[in-house]
Design an enzyme around this catalytic site. Structure first.
Site, PDB file in Angstrom:
ATOM      1  N   LYS A  66      41.225  26.279  42.883  1.00 58.98           N
ATOM      2  CA  LYS A  66      41.631  27.648  43.202  1.00 58.98           C
ATOM      3  C   LYS A  66      40.872  28.132  44.438  1.00 58.98           C
ATOM      4  O   LYS A  66      39.706  27.765  44.642  1.00 58.98           O
ATOM      5  CB  LYS A  66      41.332  28.527  41.983  1.00 58.98           C
ATOM      6  CG  LYS A  66      41.828  29.958  42.023  1.00 58.98           C
ATOM      7  CD  LYS A  66      41.534  30.597  40.675  1.00 58.98           C
ATOM      8  CE  LYS A  66      41.985  32.036  40.593  1.00 58.98           C
ATOM      9  NZ  LYS A  66      41.718  32.606  39.237  1.00 58.98           N
ATOM     10  N   SER A 140      45.493  34.609  37.190  1.00 60.30           N
ATOM     11  CA  SER A 140      45.485  34.615  38.646  1.00 60.30           C
ATOM     12  C   SER A 140      45.491  33.225  39.254  1.00 60.30           C
ATOM     13  O   SER A 140      45.698  33.056  40.453  1.00 60.30           O
ATOM     14  CB  SER A 140      44.246  35.369  39.134  1.00 60.30           C
ATOM     15  OG  SER A 140      43.046  34.753  38.677  1.00 60.30           O
ATOM     16  N   SER A 164      43.157  34.091  33.015  1.00 65.76           N
ATOM     17  CA  SER A 164      43.707  33.435  34.210  1.00 65.76           C
ATOM     18  C   SER A 164      43.730  31.917  34.105  1.00 65.76           C
ATOM     19  O   SER A 164      44.397  31.255  34.898  1.00 65.76           O
ATOM     20  CB  SER A 164      42.904  33.848  35.454  1.00 65.76           C
ATOM     21  OG  SER A 164      43.046  35.230  35.687  1.00 65.76           O
TER      22      SER A 164
END
Length: 439
Positions: A66, A140, A164
């Site tokens: 990420k 996310s 997330s």
């Protein structure tokens, strides 16, 4: 990608010019924000091939991280180009993965500053859901989940503060592992809420996710939130593990009848595998969940980027600023009141959780479409956290995996939740479900 093949030829096959072109296209389609140069990946494979690669636990596996996790020489943006910086050192978790023989492909898209469960709050666009193009990817850690679900990497790293590392897994039909807090180093990770954050793991199977966890779980003296605890190992569960579930009257699916029916079917699957399903009062858990965004913990998001948000408020997406910005007005009195409230709820829940081996909840209460989130970005985002928001506040571990198929063909997903340091037990329970005989 046949991850069992471990050699330089595997990497050459995985990074041909046409594949690079496809990945570049995917970057433009918002899965990746940056890619490692092909020649660097080849050089890594050659070094491993000529060394002790065969004895490395993750040798030959491709992974992505990420874009709030540092990789030396690749900008970290947290989905905010104005915030971007160039790290000269990779995050501790990335270093451990590369030392274990895994090969980094690139960095993935995300909701800006890890604020959101929807996966649509990014200036880089929306990572396309791997199951259906009209659905949100979940956030996310949107790009990390999509990259795994579409088969571009064997596993990926996300982060998890409110779900997330679980919601995107459920939205894309893969495994999402949310470790115990402090089990994985956060050195080199842009924080959202430092007291609640953890790096999370996405994969297409439980065994890979847990193997990755065993590699990256380690004490880090540089990280003040790191805990010096034994490395997690698979634990043999009871023949009839007791699993707490919300009673039918407290299950919330927000009009998604397919999700409601699928969860009932998934519970029947658990019972067929020997799980003792027990209904427990979930209202205290829902009360904890509401504290995350209705209480002062959102102010931690402001604290994490305070200097940036105060000097560059317009750099944030409007929806991101609308969530984080007002929290600067939360008072210390309000913070302490919420801490006391959380402590009381924890005490109320102690005997409930001690009487169980784990909880089992639906991962995604409703599969939202992109168009729906555009119409109602705040409320629907909050709905997605119904069964995830309480986990980090209560210092619990979790793993989510697909179990059944909904009436509309989408996968249903269940999350097992247990106390801190129950990671090995939860993975074993998930393996029991994943490895059940095919009907």
């Amino acid at each position: 990608m046949p991850s069992a093949v471990r050699s330089e030829s595997f990497v050459r096959q995985s990074f041909p010019k046409d594949t690079i072109a496809q990945l570049e296209n995917l970057r433009s389609r918002s899965v990746f924000t940056a890619l490692k140069r092909r020649e660097l990946a080849l050089a890594e494979a050659e070094r491993m091939e000529s060394g002790e690669g065969d004895r490395k636990p993750l040798f030959g596996l491709l992974f992505a991280v990420k874009d709030n996790i540092d990789v030396a020489g690749i900008p970290t943006t947290a989905a905010c180009p104005t915030f971007a910086y160039m790290p000269d050192r990779s995050a501790t978790v990335v270093q451990r993965l590369e030392q274990a023989g895994a090969i980094l492909v690139g960095k993935t898209n995300m909701d800006q500053f890890a604020t959101g469960l929807v996966g649509v709050r990014s200036p880089f666009g929306i990572a396309p859901n791997a199951l259906r193009s009209d659905l949100i990817p979940g956030g996310s850690s949107s790009g990390s989940a999509v990259a795994v679900a579409r088969g571009f990497v064997d596993f990926s790293l996300g982060t998890d503060t409110a779900g997330s590392g679980r919601i995107p897994a459920g939205m894309n039909g893969i495994v999402g592992l949310k470790p115990s807090l402090g089990l994985i180093s956060s050195t080199g990770v842009v924080p959202a809420c430092r007291t609640l954050d953890t790096v999370s793991i996405f994969s297409r199977d439980v065994e890979t996710a847990f193997r990755v966890l065993q590699v990256i779980a380690a004490y880090d003296a540089e990280d003040p939130f790191s805990r010096n605890v034994p490395r997690p190992v698979l634990e043999e569960p009871k023949r009839q593990p007791k699993v707490g579930v919300p009673p039918a009257s407290q299950r919330m699916f927000f009009g998604d009848d397919a999700a409601e029916a699928a969860f009932s079917a998934d519970l029947e699957t658990l019972q067929s595998l020997g799980f003792a399903v027990v209904e427990v009062d979930f209202e205290p858990l829902h009360a904890v969940a509401r504290l995350l965004y209705e209480g002062p913990w959102v102010a931690e998001r402001y604290a994490a980027i305070r200097s940036f948000i105060e000097s560059n408020p317009s750099a944030l997406l409007p929806v991101t600023f609308s969530v984080i910005g007002p929290s600067k007005n939360i008072t210390a009195v309000e913070a302490f009141e919420s801490i006391y409230r959380l402590k009381a709820l924890k005490r109320q829940l102690e005997p409930v959780l001690q009487a169980l081996d784990c909880l089992a909840v639906p991962t995604v209460p409703r599969f939202y479409r992109i168009s729906e989130i555009a119409e109602e970005p705040i409320t629907y985002n909050a709905n997605l956290g119904t069964y995830t928001n309480f986990v980090n506040l209560l210092d619990l571990a979790a793993i989510t995996l697909p179990v059944g198929i909904r009436s509309d063909g989408l996968p249903s997903s269940v999350t097992f939740i247990g106390p801190a340091d129950s990671d090995g037990l939860l993975a074993s329970l998930a393996l029991r479900v994943e490895n059940r005989p095919a009907r």
